[in-house]
Design a protein around this motif. Structure first.
Motif, PDB file in Angstrom:
ATOM      1  N   VAL A 232       0.837  -1.206   0.000  1.00 28.07           N
ATOM      2  CA  VAL A 232       0.000   0.000   0.000  1.00 28.07           C
ATOM      3  C   VAL A 232       0.868   1.251   0.000  1.00 28.07           C
ATOM      4  O   VAL A 232       0.604   2.225  -0.722  1.00 28.07           O
ATOM      5  CB  VAL A 232      -0.953  -0.005   1.210  1.00 28.07           C
ATOM      6  CG1 VAL A 232      -1.632   1.350   1.378  1.00 28.07           C
ATOM      7  CG2 VAL A 232      -2.004  -1.099   1.052  1.00 28.07           C
ATOM      8  N   GLU A 233       1.931   1.246   0.798  1.00 32.20           N
ATOM      9  CA  GLU A 233       2.838   2.387   0.862  1.00 32.20           C
ATOM     10  C   GLU A 233       3.569   2.575  -0.477  1.00 32.20           C
ATOM     11  O   GLU A 233       3.743   3.708  -0.956  1.00 32.20           O
ATOM     12  CB  GLU A 233       3.861   2.187   1.980  1.00 32.20           C
ATOM     13  CG  GLU A 233       4.802   3.368   2.193  1.00 32.20           C
ATOM     14  CD  GLU A 233       4.071   4.649   2.535  1.00 32.20           C
ATOM     15  OE1 GLU A 233       4.571   5.731   2.151  1.00 32.20           O
ATOM     16  OE2 GLU A 233       2.988   4.583   3.169  1.00 32.20           O
ATOM     17  N   GLU A 234       3.967   1.476  -1.098  1.00 37.46           N
ATOM     18  CA  GLU A 234       4.627   1.552  -2.405  1.00 37.46           C
ATOM     19  C   GLU A 234       3.667   2.104  -3.456  1.00 37.46           C
ATOM     20  O   GLU A 234       4.063   2.889  -4.329  1.00 37.46           O
ATOM     21  CB  GLU A 234       5.127   0.166  -2.819  1.00 37.46           C
ATOM     22  CG  GLU A 234       5.960   0.147  -4.088  1.00 37.46           C
ATOM     23  CD  GLU A 234       7.252   0.932  -3.955  1.00 37.46           C
ATOM     24  OE1 GLU A 234       7.740   1.422  -4.987  1.00 37.46           O
ATOM     25  OE2 GLU A 234       7.775   1.053  -2.831  1.00 37.46           O
ATOM     26  N   ASN A 235       2.396   1.687  -3.388  1.00 36.65           N
ATOM     27  CA  ASN A 235       1.396   2.204  -4.325  1.00 36.65           C
ATOM     28  C   ASN A 235       1.246   3.719  -4.176  1.00 36.65           C
ATOM     29  O   ASN A 235       1.106   4.441  -5.175  1.00 36.65           O
ATOM     30  CB  ASN A 235       0.036   1.538  -4.076  1.00 36.65           C
ATOM     31  CG  ASN A 235       0.006   0.088  -4.537  1.00 36.65           C
ATOM     32  OD1 ASN A 235       0.869  -0.350  -5.295  1.00 36.65           O
ATOM     33  ND2 ASN A 235      -0.986  -0.658  -4.075  1.00 36.65           N
ATOM     34  N   GLN A 238       4.293   5.312  -5.802  1.00 37.89           N
ATOM     35  CA  GLN A 238       4.337   5.148  -7.255  1.00 37.89           C
ATOM     36  C   GLN A 238       3.227   5.918  -7.954  1.00 37.89           C
ATOM     37  O   GLN A 238       3.448   6.524  -9.008  1.00 37.89           O
ATOM     38  CB  GLN A 238       4.209   3.653  -7.611  1.00 37.89           C
ATOM     39  CG  GLN A 238       5.382   2.802  -7.173  1.00 37.89           C
ATOM     40  CD  GLN A 238       6.450   2.716  -8.252  1.00 37.89           C
ATOM     41  OE1 GLN A 238       6.346   3.341  -9.301  1.00 37.89           O
ATOM     42  NE2 GLN A 238       7.491   1.954  -7.977  1.00 37.89           N
ATOM     43  N   PHE A 239       2.006   5.887  -7.386  1.00 37.89           N
ATOM     44  CA  PHE A 239       0.839   6.373  -8.116  1.00 37.89           C
ATOM     45  C   PHE A 239       0.125   7.541  -7.439  1.00 37.89           C
ATOM     46  O   PHE A 239      -0.906   7.992  -7.915  1.00 37.89           O
ATOM     47  CB  PHE A 239      -0.146   5.215  -8.332  1.00 37.89           C
ATOM     48  CG  PHE A 239       0.504   3.981  -8.903  1.00 37.89           C
ATOM     49  CD1 PHE A 239       1.032   3.982 -10.184  1.00 37.89           C
ATOM     50  CD2 PHE A 239       0.609   2.812  -8.144  1.00 37.89           C
ATOM     51  CE1 PHE A 239       1.641   2.858 -10.707  1.00 37.89           C
ATOM     52  CE2 PHE A 239       1.224   1.687  -8.660  1.00 37.89           C
ATOM     53  CZ  PHE A 239       1.749   1.706  -9.952  1.00 37.89           C
ATOM     54  N   LEU A 248      -2.232  -3.391  -8.251  1.00 39.87           N
ATOM     55  CA  LEU A 248      -2.217  -2.507  -9.411  1.00 39.87           C
ATOM     56  C   LEU A 248      -1.179  -2.932 -10.445  1.00 39.87           C
ATOM     57  O   LEU A 248      -0.222  -3.650 -10.141  1.00 39.87           O
ATOM     58  CB  LEU A 248      -1.903  -1.073  -8.965  1.00 39.87           C
ATOM     59  CG  LEU A 248      -2.861  -0.438  -7.945  1.00 39.87           C
ATOM     60  CD1 LEU A 248      -2.301   0.890  -7.458  1.00 39.87           C
ATOM     61  CD2 LEU A 248      -4.245  -0.256  -8.566  1.00 39.87           C
ATOM     62  N   LEU A 249      -1.385  -2.451 -11.667  1.00 40.46           N
ATOM     63  CA  LEU A 249      -0.402  -2.608 -12.735  1.00 40.46           C
ATOM     64  C   LEU A 249       0.628  -1.481 -12.663  1.00 40.46           C
ATOM     65  O   LEU A 249       0.461  -0.530 -11.887  1.00 40.46           O
ATOM     66  CB  LEU A 249      -1.099  -2.583 -14.098  1.00 40.46           C
ATOM     67  CG  LEU A 249      -2.105  -3.708 -14.378  1.00 40.46           C
ATOM     68  CD1 LEU A 249      -2.937  -3.374 -15.610  1.00 40.46           C
ATOM     69  CD2 LEU A 249      -1.385  -5.032 -14.566  1.00 40.46           C
ATOM     70  N   ASN A 250       1.632  -1.546 -13.508  1.00 40.82           N
ATOM     71  CA  ASN A 250       2.648  -0.494 -13.542  1.00 40.82           C
ATOM     72  C   ASN A 250       2.091   0.877 -13.902  1.00 40.82           C
ATOM     73  O   ASN A 250       2.658   1.901 -13.549  1.00 40.82           O
ATOM     74  CB  ASN A 250       3.745  -0.856 -14.552  1.00 40.82           C
ATOM     75  CG  ASN A 250       4.787  -1.784 -13.942  1.00 40.82           C
ATOM     76  OD1 ASN A 250       5.027  -1.751 -12.739  1.00 40.82           O
ATOM     77  ND2 ASN A 250       5.384  -2.629 -14.770  1.00 40.82           N
ATOM     78  N   ASN A 251       0.956   0.884 -14.617  1.00 48.83           N
ATOM     79  CA  ASN A 251       0.356   2.153 -15.021  1.00 48.83           C
ATOM     80  C   ASN A 251      -0.680   2.671 -14.025  1.00 48.83           C
ATOM     81  O   ASN A 251      -1.353   3.670 -14.284  1.00 48.83           O
ATOM     82  CB  ASN A 251      -0.276   2.021 -16.410  1.00 48.83           C
ATOM     83  CG  ASN A 251      -1.350   0.931 -16.467  1.00 48.83           C
ATOM     84  OD1 ASN A 251      -1.764   0.400 -15.435  1.00 48.83           O
ATOM     85  ND2 ASN A 251      -1.791   0.597 -17.663  1.00 48.83           N
TER      86      ASN A 251
END
Length: 337
Positions: A232-235, A238-239, A248-251
């Motif tokens: 969740v923190e990485e999301n 990133q996004f 999630l996907l990379n996009n």
């Protein structure tokens, strides 16, 4: 009379752009089911199963009209599924994964049930004079034989994703969630941050994403809560909170069922897993079997899996003869006498 003529005109104009004369009626059926509030997953099952039927009809009976449809046509199609059809024939991404001809009786029954639902609708609505659905019988199915992963295979699968990459770490977390909670793959993929209680170590499966339409709270281990928190923190990094979805996907878009299925299959190949089907549902079987082997009771397992009764739970628990011998050695009334 004018209404009948108008209806025939609509039928004629629709048939020009459709693949088979029965397509118009399936569209009517689908709209009715959407109005009844069927879940998207159930609607998608109806669509995909009809596409298989449509493909067969287009080859065998391309001009067959609804009033010409008989029980024999349906039985021919069932026979085709049992002896000729491949599992993913016509599927946009999975067609090449299985070339063996003839579906299992259990798979045929799943597709026959949706077909019977369509036929029953046509009869109830007055489109079909005969109740074909009542004459189509399901296949006799032996006891569920879908096995789970061995503990060593679980470790091999968890080690397969490259956690130094975002997609690899995301896959690792997804695999861990499936192994640790027994969630259905669509339940896991539709989780949002608000569904997670990382401090309480629980996951809320909302009624809107649960297969049975009922919400439930599923416990998870401390380790799973920790890696979910990290994802969740990485999301967020990133996004920048563009999506509340967990996987999630990379996009930044949500990971879909087909994409997750393919990723899991590839991790199974990388791990060298053989002798058992590497699919999302096998994780659920594995969770149920290991839960019982580790001392979990069937009643709590029923609540975790989200089933109405224990008969469904029993299908998920696959104990080998060795498992039974070990359980008997520990639990026999003569132990300690």
């Amino acid at each position: 009379m004018s209404k009948v003529i108008a209806r025939r005109e609509r039928l004629t104009s629709a048939a020009v752009t459709l693949h088979h004369p029965l397509d118009y009626y399936f569209g009517t059926f689908l709209r009715a089911k959407e109005a009844e509030g069927l879940k998207p997953r159930t609607l998608n099952d109806h669509k995909s199963h009809y596409r298989y039927l449509q493909h067969w009809l287009a080859e065998q009976y391309p001009t067959l009209k609804l009033e010409e449809l008989t029980t024999d046509h349906i039985r021919q199609y069932v026979g085709h599924m049992l002896t000729e059809q491949t599992l993913y024939n016509g599927h946009p991404t999975l067609q090449s994964h299985s070339t063996a001809k003839g579906l299992s009786p259990a798979t045929v029954n799943i597709r026959t049930r949706t077909l019977k639902c369509f036929l029953r609708f046509l009869h109830d609505e007055g489109y079909l004079n005969s109740d074909l659905a009542s004459r189509v019988k399901l296949q006799k199915v032996t006891e569920d034989t879908i096995g789970g992963f061995e503990k060593e295979q679980v470790l091999q699968l968890l080690a397969a994703p490259n956690q130094r990459e975002y997609t690899g770490f995301r896959d690792y977390v997804l695999l861990a969630v499936l192994f640790d909670t027994g969630l259905r793959i669509n339940e896991a993929l539709n989780l949002t941050v608000d569904d997670l209680s990382l401090s309480g170590k629980t996951i809320t499966v909302r009624a809107s994403i649960a297969k049975n339409g009922k919400s439930r709270v599923v416990p998870m281990s401390k380790r799973t809560a920790e890696i979910l928190d990290a994802l969740v923190e990485e999301n967020r990094k990133q996004f920048r909170n563009r999506s509340s979805a967990v996987f999630l996907l990379n996009n930044g878009k949500t990971l879909t069922y087909n994409q997750a299925y393919e990723r899991i299959r590839l991790h199974g190949e990388a791990a060298g897993i053989t002798g058992v089907r590497v699919s999302p549902h096998t994780f659920r079987h594995t969770f149920a079997t290991l839960y019982v082997k580790n001392g979990g009771d069937p009643f709590s397992l029923q609540r975790i899996l989200g089933h109405h009764d224990l008969s469904m739970v029993r299908k998920y628990v696959q104990l080998s003869n060795r498992d039974l011998q070990e359980q008997h050695a520990q639990s026999s009334p003569l132990v300690g006498m």
